[in-house]
Design a protein around this motif. Sequence first.
Motif, PDB file in Angstrom:
ATOM      1  N   TYR A 208       0.834  -1.201   0.000  1.00 25.13           N
ATOM      2  CA  TYR A 208       0.000   0.000   0.000  1.00 25.13           C
ATOM      3  C   TYR A 208       0.870   1.253   0.000  1.00 25.13           C
ATOM      4  N   ARG A 209       0.429   2.269  -0.714  1.00 24.76           N
ATOM      5  CA  ARG A 209       1.125   3.553  -0.679  1.00 24.76           C
ATOM      6  C   ARG A 209       1.010   4.181   0.715  1.00 24.76           C
ATOM      7  N   THR A 210      -0.132   3.968   1.338  1.00 26.06           N
ATOM      8  CA  THR A 210      -0.359   4.502   2.676  1.00 26.06           C
ATOM      9  C   THR A 210       0.557   3.819   3.690  1.00 26.06           C
ATOM     10  N   VAL A 211       1.168   4.614   4.539  1.00 25.20           N
ATOM     11  CA  VAL A 211       2.022   4.115   5.619  1.00 25.20           C
ATOM     12  C   VAL A 211       1.408   4.572   6.945  1.00 25.20           C
ATOM     13  N   ILE A 212       1.301   3.651   7.912  1.00 28.90           N
ATOM     14  CA  ILE A 212       0.717   3.993   9.213  1.00 28.90           C
ATOM     15  C   ILE A 212       1.846   4.379  10.166  1.00 28.90           C
ATOM     16  N   PRO A 213       1.857   5.610  10.627  1.00 30.84           N
ATOM     17  CA  PRO A 213       2.967   6.062  11.474  1.00 30.84           C
ATOM     18  C   PRO A 213       2.834   5.564  12.915  1.00 30.84           C
ATOM     19  N   ARG A 214       3.944   5.566  13.618  1.00 32.13           N
ATOM     20  CA  ARG A 214       3.896   5.368  15.065  1.00 32.13           C
ATOM     21  C   ARG A 214       3.276   6.640  15.650  1.00 32.13           C
ATOM     22  N   ASN A 215       2.127   6.488  16.352  1.00 33.55           N
ATOM     23  CA  ASN A 215       1.341   7.665  16.722  1.00 33.55           C
ATOM     24  C   ASN A 215       0.703   7.472  18.089  1.00 33.55           C
ATOM     25  N   ILE A 216       0.881   8.434  18.974  1.00 30.78           N
ATOM     26  CA  ILE A 216       0.399   8.304  20.349  1.00 30.78           C
ATOM     27  C   ILE A 216      -1.123   8.233  20.404  1.00 30.78           C
ATOM     28  N   ARG A 217      -1.804   8.960  19.523  1.00 34.79           N
ATOM     29  CA  ARG A 217      -3.275   8.935  19.526  1.00 34.79           C
ATOM     30  C   ARG A 217      -3.815   7.555  19.125  1.00 34.79           C
ATOM     31  N   LEU A 218      -3.126   6.910  18.198  1.00 31.10           N
ATOM     32  CA  LEU A 218      -3.503   5.536  17.826  1.00 31.10           C
ATOM     33  C   LEU A 218      -3.368   4.602  19.020  1.00 31.10           C
ATOM     34  N   ALA A 219      -2.299   4.767  19.786  1.00 30.45           N
ATOM     35  CA  ALA A 219      -2.053   3.906  20.945  1.00 30.45           C
ATOM     36  C   ALA A 219      -3.060   4.160  22.065  1.00 30.45           C
ATOM     37  N   GLU A 220      -3.514   5.412  22.194  1.00 33.05           N
ATOM     38  CA  GLU A 220      -4.448   5.780  23.265  1.00 33.05           C
ATOM     39  C   GLU A 220      -5.873   5.307  22.998  1.00 33.05           C
ATOM     40  N   ALA A 221      -6.300   5.327  21.750  1.00 30.95           N
ATOM     41  CA  ALA A 221      -7.713   5.133  21.398  1.00 30.95           C
ATOM     42  C   ALA A 221      -8.347   3.870  21.999  1.00 30.95           C
ATOM     43  N   PRO A 222      -7.671   2.686  21.984  1.00 32.37           N
ATOM     44  CA  PRO A 222      -8.317   1.487  22.537  1.00 32.37           C
ATOM     45  C   PRO A 222      -8.718   1.624  24.006  1.00 32.37           C
ATOM     46  N   SER A 223      -7.965   2.394  24.780  1.00 35.62           N
ATOM     47  CA  SER A 223      -8.302   2.540  26.200  1.00 35.62           C
ATOM     48  C   SER A 223      -9.607   3.314  26.387  1.00 35.62           C
ATOM     49  N   TYR A 224     -10.026   4.046  25.354  1.00 37.38           N
ATOM     50  CA  TYR A 224     -11.306   4.752  25.386  1.00 37.38           C
ATOM     51  C   TYR A 224     -12.414   3.954  24.687  1.00 37.38           C
ATOM     52  N   GLY A 225     -12.042   2.805  24.126  1.00 36.10           N
ATOM     53  CA  GLY A 225     -13.033   1.961  23.448  1.00 36.10           C
ATOM     54  C   GLY A 225     -13.574   2.558  22.176  1.00 36.10           C
ATOM     55  N   VAL A 226     -12.744   3.366  21.481  1.00 35.80           N
ATOM     56  CA  VAL A 226     -13.178   3.975  20.224  1.00 35.80           C
ATOM     57  C   VAL A 226     -12.048   3.916  19.197  1.00 35.80           C
ATOM     58  N   PRO A 227     -12.397   3.917  17.914  1.00 29.29           N
ATOM     59  CA  PRO A 227     -11.370   4.065  16.877  1.00 29.29           C
ATOM     60  C   PRO A 227     -10.735   5.446  16.980  1.00 29.29           C
ATOM     61  N   VAL A 228      -9.526   5.583  16.444  1.00 29.14           N
ATOM     62  CA  VAL A 228      -8.803   6.856  16.557  1.00 29.14           C
ATOM     63  C   VAL A 228      -9.540   7.998  15.858  1.00 29.14           C
ATOM     64  N   LEU A 229     -10.335   7.671  14.860  1.00 25.41           N
ATOM     65  CA  LEU A 229     -11.108   8.689  14.144  1.00 25.41           C
ATOM     66  C   LEU A 229     -12.053   9.435  15.088  1.00 25.41           C
ATOM     67  N   LEU A 230     -12.514   8.737  16.136  1.00 24.94           N
ATOM     68  CA  LEU A 230     -13.422   9.346  17.106  1.00 24.94           C
ATOM     69  C   LEU A 230     -12.671   9.888  18.318  1.00 24.94           C
ATOM     70  N   HIS A 231     -11.444   9.447  18.483  1.00 26.51           N
ATOM     71  CA  HIS A 231     -10.618   9.921  19.600  1.00 26.51           C
ATOM     72  C   HIS A 231      -9.945  11.248  19.248  1.00 26.51           C
ATOM     73  N   ASP A 232      -9.367  11.302  18.046  1.00 27.81           N
ATOM     74  CA  ASP A 232      -8.736  12.539  17.570  1.00 27.81           C
ATOM     75  C   ASP A 232      -8.639  12.463  16.051  1.00 27.81           C
TER      76      ASP A 232
END
Length: 262
Positions: A208-232
């Motif tokens: 894929y051309r898209t690359v997923i970065p190492r990102n703190i918001r991605l790591a945080e989102a599961p603890s809120y029970g939401v995808p990152v799109l809804l977290h930030d």
Amino acid sequence: MRILAITNQKGGVGKTTTCVNLAASLAATKRKVLVIDLDPQGNATTGCGIDKSKMQHTIYHVLIGEKSLRDVMQRSERGRFDVVPANRELAGAEVELVNEFARETRLKSALAELGDAYDYVLIDCPPALNLTTVNALTAAHAVMIPMQCEYYALEGLSDLVNTIKKVRAHLNPHLEIEGLLRTLFDNRNTLAQQVSNELAQHFGDKVYRTVIPRNIRLAEAPSYGVPVLLHDKTSKGAKAYLALAGEIINRHVVSNRQVAAN
């Protein structure tokens, strides 16, 4: 309906993160999406905001033939997609199915009952080659392989490609590699850049051309029970998964046109 098995025999590469966040991103484009959690840890279930400990019926009951997928589905209200949950009960399916007839095709048969109710079905596989993973590969149209760009990742990738070849030979002749997704990527890391270049040279447009970065918001989102799109939704992680959803949709549009032309 396009069924994607998200798998890698190596753990900690972002399979569940990809499954949950890609589902939310596809749903944001008005696609109908179903997530199937096939990992006894149930991380995709909790990442979608569903309490796995309160589930009386899960994918386990589907695989052993007691329930249909519709019977056990839950709604991720905030993510706007459906979820077939899992919990530790699923670990028992391995033992219970070992002598059962058509044990590798239980999930495929269950999905056939849904018809074309969904645009995309995303299956979060466990980090192991076991009977549940084989069920996913037998049911899927294609495999998405999330992977970190590190030395050992290439070693594990060759094992997974061999597994896909075996499943194609014996259980699912139409199974293909949908794409390789570079996850937890740090472009300041020289080794990551080298491995990324090797992947592109060897697999070409399967990467894929898209690359997923190492990102703190991605790591945080599961603890809120939401995808990152809804977290930030402004985070780099959210933008990357929206880009991946767009890339996948465009690939399928092109693929469908080619099939129609032939």
